[in-house]
Write an enzyme that holds these catalytic residues in place. Sequence first.
Site, PDB file in Angstrom:
ATOM      1  N   ASN A 150       7.566  19.877   8.158  1.00 20.79           N
ATOM      2  CA  ASN A 150       8.493  20.714   7.411  1.00 20.79           C
ATOM      3  C   ASN A 150       7.908  22.124   7.408  1.00 20.79           C
ATOM      4  O   ASN A 150       6.767  22.304   6.984  1.00 20.79           O
ATOM      5  CB  ASN A 150       8.644  20.210   5.978  1.00 20.79           C
TER       6      ASN A 150
ATOM      7  N   HIS B  96       0.827  20.629   7.488  1.00 27.05           N
ATOM      8  CA  HIS B  96       0.604  19.175   7.514  1.00 27.05           C
ATOM      9  C   HIS B  96       1.771  18.515   8.233  1.00 27.05           C
ATOM     10  O   HIS B  96       2.870  19.072   8.309  1.00 27.05           O
ATOM     11  CB  HIS B  96       0.458  18.606   6.097  1.00 27.05           C
TER      12      HIS B  96
ATOM     13  N   ASP C 219       0.331   9.530   1.499  1.00 30.49           N
ATOM     14  CA  ASP C 219       1.147  10.402   0.641  1.00 30.49           C
ATOM     15  C   ASP C 219       1.217   9.780  -0.760  1.00 30.49           C
ATOM     16  O   ASP C 219       1.390   8.570  -0.915  1.00 30.49           O
ATOM     17  CB  ASP C 219       2.554  10.574   1.225  1.00 30.49           C
ATOM     18  N   ILE C 220       1.084  10.633  -1.782  1.00 32.10           N
ATOM     19  CA  ILE C 220       1.064  10.152  -3.171  1.00 32.10           C
ATOM     20  C   ILE C 220       2.430   9.620  -3.611  1.00 32.10           C
ATOM     21  O   ILE C 220       2.523   8.807  -4.541  1.00 32.10           O
ATOM     22  CB  ILE C 220       0.588  11.295  -4.107  1.00 32.10           C
TER      23      ILE C 220
ATOM     24  N   GLY D 167      12.005  22.575   4.042  1.00 28.20           N
ATOM     25  CA  GLY D 167      11.605  21.559   3.068  1.00 28.20           C
ATOM     26  C   GLY D 167      10.112  21.506   2.784  1.00 28.20           C
ATOM     27  O   GLY D 167       9.628  20.546   2.191  1.00 28.20           O
ATOM     28  N   GLN D 168       9.375  22.544   3.207  1.00 25.72           N
ATOM     29  CA  GLN D 168       7.927  22.544   2.982  1.00 25.72           C
ATOM     30  C   GLN D 168       7.627  22.931   1.531  1.00 25.72           C
ATOM     31  O   GLN D 168       8.052  23.988   1.065  1.00 25.72           O
ATOM     32  CB  GLN D 168       7.226  23.527   3.932  1.00 25.72           C
TER      33      GLN D 168
ATOM     34  N   HIS E  27       3.911  14.731   8.550  1.00 22.17           N
ATOM     35  CA  HIS E  27       4.187  13.443   7.916  1.00 22.17           C
ATOM     36  C   HIS E  27       4.325  12.387   9.014  1.00 22.17           C
ATOM     37  O   HIS E  27       5.155  12.549   9.927  1.00 22.17           O
ATOM     38  CB  HIS E  27       5.509  13.484   7.151  1.00 22.17           C
TER      39      HIS E  27
END
Length: 128
Positions: free
Chosen positions: A101, A114, A44-45, A107-108, A116
């Site tokens: 999410n 995807h 994750d960035i 919270g998407q 997490h």
Amino acid sequence: MQLEILPEGGDRISMSDCLFCKIVTKSIPSKIVYEDETLIAIEDINPSAPVHVLLIPKKHIASLHDTSDADKSLLGHIQLVAAQIAREQNIAVDGYRLINNCGTMGGQEVMHLHYHLLGGREMLWPPG
Ligand code: AMP
Ligand code: ZN
């Protein structure tokens, strides 16, 4: 012809506008930790934990709510790969969290399915 997907209750989006489709095709760079024919896993960035990996199916599916029986094996495969990555990232013994999410209230932010994988610190419950 440009393929388009109409997510349930959502606006018409094109895969050429989808951030994670661009990551899957490598037109946007990412730090890949795992890849096979059906999915890619990247760092994750903006990590929320010492280990924060995103598991992204290569096929564009807007959200978990847009899956069907046809995606059964893909969804199972994602969880098995998450467990494998957790072992490789040395968070399996202490424990970790796998989150999806789904939708705005869930919270998407990126409308391409995807999961997490978070680890390396103690997780709180309930999540915010
Ligand atoms: P979500 O809120 O569940 O849709 O999660 C989207 C995640 O994508 C967030 O954790 C972001 O930090 C992450 N993200 C956004 N852009 C990138 C990118 N270019 N490379 C890797 N992760 C990203
Ligand atoms: Zn996509």
